[in-house]
Design a protein around this motif. Structure first.
Motif, PDB file in Angstrom:
ATOM      1  N   VAL A   1      69.950  51.583  44.941  1.00 46.36           N
ATOM      2  CA  VAL A   1      69.728  51.250  45.975  1.00 46.36           C
ATOM      3  C   VAL A   1      68.913  50.127  45.421  1.00 46.36           C
ATOM      4  O   VAL A   1      70.171  48.637  46.803  1.00 46.36           O
ATOM      5  N   GLN A   2      68.533  49.100  44.763  1.00 42.17           N
ATOM      6  CA  GLN A   2      68.403  48.043  44.900  1.00 42.17           C
ATOM      7  C   GLN A   2      69.952  47.231  45.053  1.00 42.17           C
ATOM      8  O   GLN A   2      69.747  45.862  45.203  1.00 42.17           O
ATOM      9  N   GLY A   3      70.837  47.853  44.188  1.00 44.55           N
ATOM     10  CA  GLY A   3      72.071  46.639  44.007  1.00 44.55           C
ATOM     11  C   GLY A   3      72.975  47.679  45.236  1.00 44.55           C
ATOM     12  O   GLY A   3      73.153  45.728  46.209  1.00 44.55           O
ATOM     13  N   LEU A   4      72.896  47.628  46.160  1.00 45.01           N
ATOM     14  CA  LEU A   4      72.831  47.945  47.391  1.00 45.01           C
ATOM     15  C   LEU A   4      72.578  46.598  48.309  1.00 45.01           C
ATOM     16  O   LEU A   4      72.578  46.160  49.402  1.00 45.01           O
TER      17      LEU A   4
ATOM     18  N   LEU B   1      71.631  33.917  38.017  1.00 42.78           N
ATOM     19  CA  LEU B   1      72.966  34.384  38.462  1.00 42.78           C
ATOM     20  C   LEU B   1      73.573  34.533  40.244  1.00 42.78           C
ATOM     21  O   LEU B   1      71.847  34.736  40.797  1.00 42.78           O
ATOM     22  N   ASP B   2      74.227  34.520  41.051  1.00 46.25           N
ATOM     23  CA  ASP B   2      74.252  34.965  42.349  1.00 46.25           C
ATOM     24  C   ASP B   2      73.612  36.463  42.770  1.00 46.25           C
ATOM     25  O   ASP B   2      74.417  37.252  41.745  1.00 46.25           O
ATOM     26  N   LEU B   3      73.314  36.583  43.963  1.00 47.45           N
ATOM     27  CA  LEU B   3      72.581  37.774  43.980  1.00 47.45           C
ATOM     28  C   LEU B   3      74.083  38.926  44.523  1.00 47.45           C
ATOM     29  O   LEU B   3      73.706  40.007  43.833  1.00 47.45           O
TER      30      LEU B   3
ATOM     31  N   LEU C   1      74.097  47.964  41.028  1.00 48.14           N
ATOM     32  CA  LEU C   1      74.811  49.565  40.616  1.00 48.14           C
ATOM     33  C   LEU C   1      74.956  50.375  40.435  1.00 48.14           C
ATOM     34  O   LEU C   1      74.609  51.424  40.093  1.00 48.14           O
ATOM     35  N   ILE C   2      75.938  49.614  39.347  1.00 47.20           N
ATOM     36  CA  ILE C   2      76.467  49.897  38.436  1.00 47.20           C
ATOM     37  C   ILE C   2      75.649  50.593  36.751  1.00 47.20           C
ATOM     38  O   ILE C   2      76.022  52.120  36.967  1.00 47.20           O
TER      39      ILE C   2
END
Length: 145
Positions: free
Chosen positions: A43-46, A65-67, A75-76
């Motif tokens: 969810v944090q990745g999404l 880094l870019d978000l 996500l991975i």
């Protein structure tokens, strides 16, 4: 002529000692926490992928880094942690090994992600420490064979 069992034969038939109940409980705890942390990481990745205005960037951070990149990383890693947690819950030895490895990677990723979301990152780092400790103390017993 009768054959007498050798010491090796006796050892191979000896029952394995069962793990202490607290060790089995820690393995279940680690598996459940890995599934939950994996879902939260995904969810944090999404959120980082689709709604990056939620996160605030710290100016001048060395490992910035870019978000979108962070979204894919979380996500991975979240999916991998969740799958490893499911493997730990089913008693797979490889799940414990993969779980320890992925928890270490999750700790590193969240350490570098601290400037974006410090409280959450530190919480996940602490959770990963407990998961690693639980997975390292568990020993296979007769019920896992």
């Amino acid at each position: 002529m009768s054959q007498h069992p050798t010491p090796t034969d006796r050892l191979s038939r000896a029952p394995r000692p069962r793990p202490a109940p607290w060790q089995s409980g820690l393995a279940v705890f680690a598996g459940i926490m890995m599934v939950i942390a994996g879902a939260f990481g995904a969810v944090q990745g999404l959120v980082a992928l689709f709604s990056n205005e939620v996160y605030i960037t710290a100016p001048g951070y060395v490992l910035a880094l870019d978000l979108t990149t962070w979204g894919w990383v979380h996500l991975i890693l979240g999916l991998l942690v969740g799958f490893a947690g499911a493997a730990v819950l089913t008693g797979q030895t490889w799940g414990r090994v993969v779980g320890i490895t992925i928890a270490i990677l999750s700790m590193l990723a969240n350490f570098v992600f601290i400037p974006y979301y410090p409280v959450w990152s530190l919480l996940i780092i602490v959770l990963d420490v407990f998961v690693i400790a639980a997975l390292c103390t568990y020993t296979r017993g007769a019920q896992d064979a």
